[in-house]
Design an enzyme around this catalytic site. Structure first.
Site, PDB file in Angstrom:
ATOM      1  N   GLU A   7       0.863  -1.179   0.000  1.00  0.00           N
ATOM      2  CA  GLU A   7       0.000   0.000   0.000  1.00  0.00           C
ATOM      3  C   GLU A   7       0.895   1.223   0.000  1.00  0.00           C
ATOM      4  O   GLU A   7       1.810   1.329   0.818  1.00  0.00           O
ATOM      5  CB  GLU A   7      -0.886   0.022   1.239  1.00  0.00           C
ATOM      6  CG  GLU A   7      -1.746   1.274   1.347  1.00  0.00           C
ATOM      7  CD  GLU A   7      -2.578   1.304   2.609  1.00  0.00           C
ATOM      8  OE1 GLU A   7      -2.906   2.415   3.058  1.00  0.00           O
ATOM      9  OE2 GLU A   7      -2.898   0.232   3.157  1.00  0.00           O
ATOM     10  N   ALA A  19      -2.360  12.055  10.748  1.00  0.00           N
ATOM     11  CA  ALA A  19      -2.414  10.601  10.912  1.00  0.00           C
ATOM     12  C   ALA A  19      -1.546  10.143  12.081  1.00  0.00           C
ATOM     13  O   ALA A  19      -1.952   9.295  12.879  1.00  0.00           O
ATOM     14  CB  ALA A  19      -1.978   9.913   9.624  1.00  0.00           C
ATOM     15  N   GLU A  22      -3.226  11.387  15.406  1.00  0.00           N
ATOM     16  CA  GLU A  22      -4.451  10.634  15.686  1.00  0.00           C
ATOM     17  C   GLU A  22      -4.106   9.252  16.236  1.00  0.00           C
ATOM     18  O   GLU A  22      -4.717   8.790  17.202  1.00  0.00           O
ATOM     19  CB  GLU A  22      -5.279  10.509  14.411  1.00  0.00           C
ATOM     20  CG  GLU A  22      -6.586   9.783  14.617  1.00  0.00           C
ATOM     21  CD  GLU A  22      -7.367   9.657  13.325  1.00  0.00           C
ATOM     22  OE1 GLU A  22      -8.587   9.818  13.382  1.00  0.00           O
ATOM     23  OE2 GLU A  22      -6.757   9.379  12.276  1.00  0.00           O
ATOM     24  N   HIS A  23      -3.128   8.604  15.630  1.00  0.00           N
ATOM     25  CA  HIS A  23      -2.710   7.276  16.086  1.00  0.00           C
ATOM     26  C   HIS A  23      -2.229   7.320  17.539  1.00  0.00           C
ATOM     27  O   HIS A  23      -2.635   6.501  18.362  1.00  0.00           O
ATOM     28  CB  HIS A  23      -1.606   6.737  15.164  1.00  0.00           C
ATOM     29  CG  HIS A  23      -1.111   5.389  15.546  1.00  0.00           C
ATOM     30  ND1 HIS A  23      -1.790   4.242  15.225  1.00  0.00           N
ATOM     31  CD2 HIS A  23      -0.007   5.003  16.234  1.00  0.00           C
ATOM     32  CE1 HIS A  23      -1.128   3.199  15.693  1.00  0.00           C
ATOM     33  NE2 HIS A  23      -0.041   3.644  16.298  1.00  0.00           N
TER      34      HIS A  23
END
Length: 72
Positions: A7, A19, A22-23
């Site tokens: 990916e 990202a 948030e993680h």
């Protein structure tokens, strides 16, 4: 030879920061993020989206200027 699926994510700096943050928050608070943090994250997301729109507009404007100079 073995085939492997991968990916690839292409992100803006703001998207990458979002990202990562948030993680960290999601797992630190065991999926129960305090309300004030959710409010601030929403505000930050709105500002990041506005910055992305502004940068895209500036990018288009620069391209238009380059095209106009080539036509002269």
């Amino acid at each position: 030879m073995e085939t492997t699926n991968v990916e690839v994510q292409i992100r803006t700096i703001a998207m990458d920061f979002w990202a990562s943050l948030e993680h960290k928050i999601y797992y630190k608070y065991n999926k129960e993020i305090p309300g004030h943090m959710l409010d601030e994250l929403k505000e930050a997301a709105t500002m990041a989206a506005g910055l992305d729109r502004k940068m895209e507009r500036l990018h288009r404007e620069i391209i238009e200027i380059k095209h106009a100079k080539k036509r002269k």
